[in-house]
Design an enzyme around this catalytic site. Sequence first.
Site, mmCIF file in Angstrom:
data_model
loop_
_atom_site.group_PDB
_atom_site.id
_atom_site.type_symbol
_atom_site.label_atom_id
_atom_site.label_comp_id
_atom_site.label_asym_id
_atom_site.label_seq_id
_atom_site.Cartn_x
_atom_site.Cartn_y
_atom_site.Cartn_z
ATOM 1 N N CYS A 1 8.714 -5.223 -14.598
ATOM 2 C CA CYS A 1 8.998 -5.932 -15.753
ATOM 3 C C CYS A 1 9.376 -7.560 -15.319
ATOM 4 O O CYS A 1 10.395 -7.123 -14.917
ATOM 5 C CB CYS A 1 9.537 -5.821 -16.667
ATOM 6 S SG CYS A 1 10.008 -6.258 -18.342
ATOM 7 N N ASP B 1 1.138 -0.860 -0.376
ATOM 8 C CA ASP B 1 -0.062 -0.159 -0.185
ATOM 9 C C ASP B 1 0.599 1.016 0.062
ATOM 10 O O ASP B 1 0.040 2.267 -0.091
ATOM 11 C CB ASP B 1 -1.115 0.168 0.944
ATOM 12 C CG ASP B 1 -0.479 -0.324 2.755
ATOM 13 O OD1 ASP B 1 0.563 0.684 2.751
ATOM 14 O OD2 ASP B 1 -0.693 -1.181 3.179
ATOM 15 N N GLY C 1 2.369 -7.171 13.571
ATOM 16 C CA GLY C 1 0.995 -7.315 12.526
ATOM 17 C C GLY C 1 1.046 -7.678 11.349
ATOM 18 O O GLY C 1 0.257 -7.913 10.463
ATOM 19 N N CYS D 1 12.453 -7.874 -17.460
ATOM 20 C CA CYS D 1 14.120 -7.515 -17.115
ATOM 21 C C CYS D 1 14.037 -7.046 -15.648
ATOM 22 O O CYS D 1 15.425 -6.167 -15.313
ATOM 23 C CB CYS D 1 14.411 -6.106 -18.572
ATOM 24 S SG CYS D 1 13.509 -4.898 -17.999
ATOM 25 N N SER E 1 0.966 -12.675 10.372
ATOM 26 C CA SER E 1 0.210 -13.601 10.893
ATOM 27 C C SER E 1 2.173 -14.374 10.514
ATOM 28 O O SER E 1 1.736 -15.955 11.424
ATOM 29 C CB SER E 1 -0.768 -14.453 10.242
ATOM 30 O OG SER E 1 -0.507 -14.168 8.479
ATOM 31 N N CYS F 1 11.822 -3.377 -22.995
ATOM 32 C CA CYS F 1 12.546 -4.716 -23.527
ATOM 33 C C CYS F 1 11.757 -5.445 -24.158
ATOM 34 O O CYS F 1 11.922 -6.094 -24.951
ATOM 35 C CB CYS F 1 13.798 -5.252 -22.377
ATOM 36 S SG CYS F 1 12.185 -6.212 -21.340
ATOM 37 N N HIS G 1 6.757 -7.485 -0.825
ATOM 38 C CA HIS G 1 6.223 -8.248 -1.900
ATOM 39 C C HIS G 1 5.715 -6.882 -3.104
ATOM 40 O O HIS G 1 4.019 -6.876 -3.537
ATOM 41 C CB HIS G 1 4.514 -8.598 -1.281
ATOM 42 C CG HIS G 1 4.756 -9.656 -0.775
ATOM 43 N ND1 HIS G 1 3.879 -9.757 -0.054
ATOM 44 C CD2 HIS G 1 5.650 -10.754 -0.814
ATOM 45 C CE1 HIS G 1 4.340 -11.054 0.845
ATOM 46 N NE2 HIS G 1 5.589 -11.640 -0.358
HETATM 47 P P1 NAD Z 1 -2.483 -11.993 7.583
HETATM 48 O O1 NAD Z 1 -3.560 -10.581 7.031
HETATM 49 O O2 NAD Z 1 -1.788 -13.175 6.707
HETATM 50 O O3 NAD Z 1 -1.955 -11.133 9.143
HETATM 51 C C1 NAD Z 1 -1.899 -10.104 9.700
HETATM 52 C C2 NAD Z 1 -2.352 -9.965 10.884
HETATM 53 O O4 NAD Z 1 -2.269 -8.861 11.325
HETATM 54 C C3 NAD Z 1 -3.151 -11.269 11.943
HETATM 55 O O5 NAD Z 1 -2.558 -11.614 13.010
HETATM 56 C C4 NAD Z 1 -3.976 -10.369 12.892
HETATM 57 O O6 NAD Z 1 -4.051 -10.594 13.660
HETATM 58 C C5 NAD Z 1 -3.026 -8.654 12.428
HETATM 59 N N1 NAD Z 1 -3.771 -7.897 12.648
HETATM 60 C C6 NAD Z 1 -4.775 -7.175 12.257
HETATM 61 N N2 NAD Z 1 -5.000 -5.397 12.336
HETATM 62 C C7 NAD Z 1 -3.833 -5.579 13.259
HETATM 63 C C8 NAD Z 1 -4.086 -4.264 14.339
HETATM 64 N N3 NAD Z 1 -4.663 -3.116 14.032
HETATM 65 N N4 NAD Z 1 -3.220 -4.646 15.184
HETATM 66 C C9 NAD Z 1 -2.338 -5.809 15.096
HETATM 67 N N5 NAD Z 1 -2.643 -6.931 14.997
HETATM 68 C C10 NAD Z 1 -2.962 -7.015 14.005
HETATM 69 O O7 NAD Z 1 -1.083 -10.654 6.669
HETATM 70 P P2 NAD Z 1 -0.085 -10.738 5.829
HETATM 71 O O8 NAD Z 1 1.136 -11.788 7.103
HETATM 72 O O9 NAD Z 1 0.713 -9.457 5.786
HETATM 73 O O10 NAD Z 1 0.307 -11.954 4.792
HETATM 74 C C11 NAD Z 1 -0.904 -11.597 4.222
HETATM 75 C C12 NAD Z 1 -0.032 -10.234 2.478
HETATM 76 O O11 NAD Z 1 -0.909 -10.486 2.096
HETATM 77 C C13 NAD Z 1 1.220 -10.375 2.551
HETATM 78 O O12 NAD Z 1 1.785 -10.286 1.768
HETATM 79 C C14 NAD Z 1 0.604 -8.576 2.265
HETATM 80 O O13 NAD Z 1 1.836 -8.389 1.231
HETATM 81 C C15 NAD Z 1 -0.423 -8.791 2.180
HETATM 82 N N6 NAD Z 1 -2.289 -8.018 2.027
HETATM 83 C C16 NAD Z 1 -1.199 -6.801 1.891
HETATM 84 C C17 NAD Z 1 -2.055 -5.662 2.067
HETATM 85 C C18 NAD Z 1 -1.618 -4.340 2.420
HETATM 86 O O14 NAD Z 1 -0.908 -3.771 1.783
HETATM 87 N N7 NAD Z 1 -1.770 -3.606 2.992
HETATM 88 C C19 NAD Z 1 -3.685 -6.077 2.699
HETATM 89 C C20 NAD Z 1 -3.518 -6.961 2.796
HETATM 90 C C21 NAD Z 1 -2.571 -8.512 2.308
#
Ligand code: NAD
Length: 269
Positions: A137, A114, A197, A140, A199, A160, A129
């Site tokens: 791309c 984000d 934040g 390249c 999992s 490219c 990510h």
């Molecule tokens: P996940 O959804 O697997 O886990 C989120 C974790 O954060 C959970 O354990 C949850 O309990 C905890 N959580 C939620 N709100 C919280 C808060 N306010 N304070 C503290 N803890 C909180 O997310 P992940 O481990 O980042 O993996 C998901 C994948 O999805 C990542 O690869 C990411 O790139 C992508 N993703 C990104 C976004 C973003 O850019 N904001 C949003 C959703 C998913």
Amino acid sequence: MNDLIEQAASDLLESRYAIVLTGAGMSTESGIPDFRGPKGIWTTDREAEARAYERYSLFLRDPVAYWEELPGRKGTHGAFYNVVGRAEPNPGHYALAELERLGVVKWLITQNIDGLHRRAGSVNVTEYHGTVHKLRCPACGSRRPLEDAAPENLPPHCGCGRAMKYDVVHFNEPIPPDVMSEAEEQALKCDLMLVCGTSAVVYPFADLPRAAKLGRAEVKVIEVNAEPTQLTQEGLSDYHIRGKTGEVLPGIVEALRKRSRGPGSSLPE
Ligand code: NAD
């Protein structure tokens, strides 16, 4: 919880090279849902997870169909990216930027796509990510601003000659090598890792705390999460501060400032 916040402030002040790892939980307080938390996109819609696994193969098969889901267009991804586009950093993002400004945190590696850490002022950031704000791309590796994807001429093309995709790393897509080596270098360099934040079930990102600890038991791993995670359960984190990142992280900054106040403080104002 307050004792652990004090403990984290003290550990951060004593650290030589502290880094931060973040995940989707960082941005739920900015209105962007996570995937696996109680109100996560996949917790509430299992089909969305299946569709997410298709994104990369869709790009390889049919780049035009992939780009149909540009922000402002239809589909789950379009809707998700619209939410991301409207979101603002929250107090947790600002607290981490402040820790970097104070010289306490040296680097931040985020799974989030984000761009909110940079918006809040963090500078030394690895977007593991990728980001929705750029194109990449896959052939390249070159990157360009998302604005270069003209809606009337999709897919965007690289110099490219290949079709470009979002910089975002989709499921089953390899992590770009420049990002992978930067993150590994930071994990091996740190003596403290603040994990916020996430999992910690998405690999290879979830290997970073393990890599940091491997053969270096002195490396501290501190978790800030609303609930226990894989790292907590495996005993990989030294301690877990249970709470919202938007409340705990500003609390750590405040505790750290109190501890370092007065003559001899090495922190900037
Ligand atoms: P996940 O959804 O697997 O886990 C989120 C974790 O954060 C959970 O354990 C949850 O309990 C905890 N959580 C939620 N709100 C919280 C808060 N306010 N304070 C503290 N803890 C909180 O997310 P992940 O481990 O980042 O993996 C998901 C994948 O999805 C990542 O690869 C990411 O790139 C992508 N993703 C990104 C976004 C973003 O850019 N904001 C949003 C959703 C998913």
